[in-house]
Design an enzyme around this catalytic site. Structure first.
Site, PDB file in Angstrom:
ATOM      1  N   LYS A 112       0.051  -5.698  -4.601  1.00  0.00           N
ATOM      2  CA  LYS A 112      -0.938  -5.454  -5.655  1.00  0.00           C
ATOM      3  C   LYS A 112      -0.231  -5.343  -7.003  1.00  0.00           C
ATOM      4  O   LYS A 112       0.868  -4.805  -7.095  1.00  0.00           O
ATOM      5  CB  LYS A 112      -1.723  -4.172  -5.361  1.00  0.00           C
ATOM      6  CG  LYS A 112      -2.696  -4.344  -4.194  1.00  0.00           C
ATOM      7  CD  LYS A 112      -3.520  -3.114  -3.941  1.00  0.00           C
ATOM      8  CE  LYS A 112      -4.488  -2.766  -5.025  1.00  0.00           C
ATOM      9  NZ  LYS A 112      -5.718  -3.544  -5.066  1.00  0.00           N
ATOM     10  N   SER A 113      -0.902  -5.796  -8.042  1.00  0.00           N
ATOM     11  CA  SER A 113      -0.304  -5.795  -9.378  1.00  0.00           C
ATOM     12  C   SER A 113       0.025  -4.388  -9.862  1.00  0.00           C
ATOM     13  O   SER A 113       0.990  -4.194 -10.602  1.00  0.00           O
ATOM     14  CB  SER A 113      -1.216  -6.502 -10.374  1.00  0.00           C
ATOM     15  OG  SER A 113      -2.462  -5.852 -10.465  1.00  0.00           O
ATOM     16  N   THR A 136       3.566  -3.875   9.473  1.00  0.00           N
ATOM     17  CA  THR A 136       4.687  -3.140   8.891  1.00  0.00           C
ATOM     18  C   THR A 136       4.890  -3.655   7.472  1.00  0.00           C
ATOM     19  O   THR A 136       4.984  -4.858   7.243  1.00  0.00           O
ATOM     20  CB  THR A 136       5.968  -3.315   9.730  1.00  0.00           C
ATOM     21  OG1 THR A 136       5.742  -2.736  11.024  1.00  0.00           O
ATOM     22  CG2 THR A 136       7.155  -2.632   9.078  1.00  0.00           C
ATOM     23  N   GLU A 138       7.060  -3.653   3.911  1.00  0.00           N
ATOM     24  CA  GLU A 138       8.408  -3.467   3.382  1.00  0.00           C
ATOM     25  C   GLU A 138       8.313  -3.290   1.871  1.00  0.00           C
ATOM     26  O   GLU A 138       7.742  -4.135   1.185  1.00  0.00           O
ATOM     27  CB  GLU A 138       9.288  -4.675   3.708  1.00  0.00           C
ATOM     28  CG  GLU A 138       9.450  -4.943   5.195  1.00  0.00           C
ATOM     29  CD  GLU A 138       8.518  -6.018   5.740  1.00  0.00           C
ATOM     30  OE1 GLU A 138       7.955  -6.797   4.949  1.00  0.00           O
ATOM     31  OE2 GLU A 138       8.341  -6.067   6.965  1.00  0.00           O
ATOM     32  N   GLN A 157      -2.576  -7.061  -0.731  1.00  0.00           N
ATOM     33  CA  GLN A 157      -3.780  -7.839  -0.432  1.00  0.00           C
ATOM     34  C   GLN A 157      -3.486  -8.902   0.615  1.00  0.00           C
ATOM     35  O   GLN A 157      -2.517  -9.648   0.499  1.00  0.00           O
ATOM     36  CB  GLN A 157      -4.326  -8.513  -1.688  1.00  0.00           C
ATOM     37  CG  GLN A 157      -5.637  -9.245  -1.426  1.00  0.00           C
ATOM     38  CD  GLN A 157      -6.211  -9.876  -2.666  1.00  0.00           C
ATOM     39  OE1 GLN A 157      -5.590 -10.729  -3.282  1.00  0.00           O
ATOM     40  NE2 GLN A 157      -7.405  -9.449  -3.031  1.00  0.00           N
ATOM     41  N   TYR A 171       0.699 -17.050  18.292  1.00  0.00           N
ATOM     42  CA  TYR A 171       1.675 -15.964  18.426  1.00  0.00           C
ATOM     43  C   TYR A 171       1.517 -15.281  19.786  1.00  0.00           C
ATOM     44  O   TYR A 171       2.498 -14.986  20.455  1.00  0.00           O
ATOM     45  CB  TYR A 171       1.481 -14.966  17.278  1.00  0.00           C
ATOM     46  CG  TYR A 171       2.615 -13.988  17.139  1.00  0.00           C
ATOM     47  CD1 TYR A 171       3.766 -14.337  16.446  1.00  0.00           C
ATOM     48  CD2 TYR A 171       2.542 -12.716  17.690  1.00  0.00           C
ATOM     49  CE1 TYR A 171       4.820 -13.445  16.311  1.00  0.00           C
ATOM     50  CE2 TYR A 171       3.586 -11.821  17.556  1.00  0.00           C
ATOM     51  CZ  TYR A 171       4.721 -12.187  16.869  1.00  0.00           C
ATOM     52  OH  TYR A 171       5.762 -11.297  16.745  1.00  0.00           O
ATOM     53  N   GLN A 181       1.871  -4.300  17.865  1.00  0.00           N
ATOM     54  CA  GLN A 181       2.669  -3.192  17.330  1.00  0.00           C
ATOM     55  C   GLN A 181       1.779  -2.125  16.700  1.00  0.00           C
ATOM     56  O   GLN A 181       0.752  -2.419  16.099  1.00  0.00           O
ATOM     57  CB  GLN A 181       3.706  -3.691  16.328  1.00  0.00           C
ATOM     58  CG  GLN A 181       3.152  -4.172  15.010  1.00  0.00           C
ATOM     59  CD  GLN A 181       4.229  -4.766  14.104  1.00  0.00           C
ATOM     60  OE1 GLN A 181       5.314  -5.141  14.538  1.00  0.00           O
ATOM     61  NE2 GLN A 181       3.922  -4.850  12.829  1.00  0.00           N
TER      62      GLN A 181
END
Length: 189
Positions: A112-113, A136, A138, A157, A171, A181
């Site tokens: 997000k900005s 997750t 980062e 977002q 996947y 997870q």
């Protein structure tokens, strides 16, 4: 491949459980009418929230960051409404929301900005077709100052892109190592 609208996001969340918990609109204020970093459905995306679980990198044990042999002592675990990331450091967290990505969809996450303009970069790898779980997150604090992350408020977002053709192998089909997870998930090999 086209980006999906708020109408599609609402329909998939409400009928297919694509996002749980789900907010059909944009939330900008808490119950006490205090400003929040917004979260919820936007025109062509979904603004996710950061949960209260954080892992902050530390050099207390002089560990080497090795993605093939990751040392869990590289982090300090924190559970809080706020996380302070040290200058030029890194932290992990997870989304409040649990995602179930449809087979025909690839999801891309952008910061997000509000945070980007403070030097806080959010990185998330794409959510592949039929992946599910908590995402997750980062965070990189690129500034020479401590940086604050707010739990239970908007952090990034998600953009949903639907292919005009179903993939041969999702996947889930290939047994991806991060399938299902929960919590903040560290690197796996």
């Amino acid at each position: 491949m086209s980006i999906k609208s708020d109408k599609w996001i609402r329909r998939m969340a409400e009928q297919e459980g694509m996002i749980e918990p789900f907010e059909p609109g944009q939330i900008r204020y808490d119950s006490n009418n205090q400003k929040l970093v917004s979260y919820g459905t936007s025109s062509y995306g979904y603004d996710v929230r950061c949960a209260r679980e954080f892992k902050i990198f530390t050099n207390v044990h002089s560990a080497v960051v090795d993605p093939k042999n990751f040392d869990e002592h590289s982090f300090v675990d924190i559970s809080s409404d706020v996380c302070i990331i040290p200058p030029n450091s890194f932290a992990l967290a997870r989304t409040v929301e649990y995602f179930r990505i449809p087979r025909s969809v690839l999801t891309v996450c952008l910061g997000k900005s509000t945070y980007a303009r403070c030097g806080i970069i959010v990185n998330v790898t794409p959510l592949e077709p039929e992946w599910e779980g908590h995402v997750t997150l980062e965070f990189s604090n690129t500034t020479p100052l401590p940086a604050k992350i707010y739990a239970n408020e908007g952090i990034a977002q998600m953009l949903f892109f639907e292919s005009d053709e179903i993939c041969d192998t999702s996947y889930r089909d290939r047994g991806g190592k991060y399938q299902g997870q929960t919590g903040v998930t560290l690197p796996k090999t």
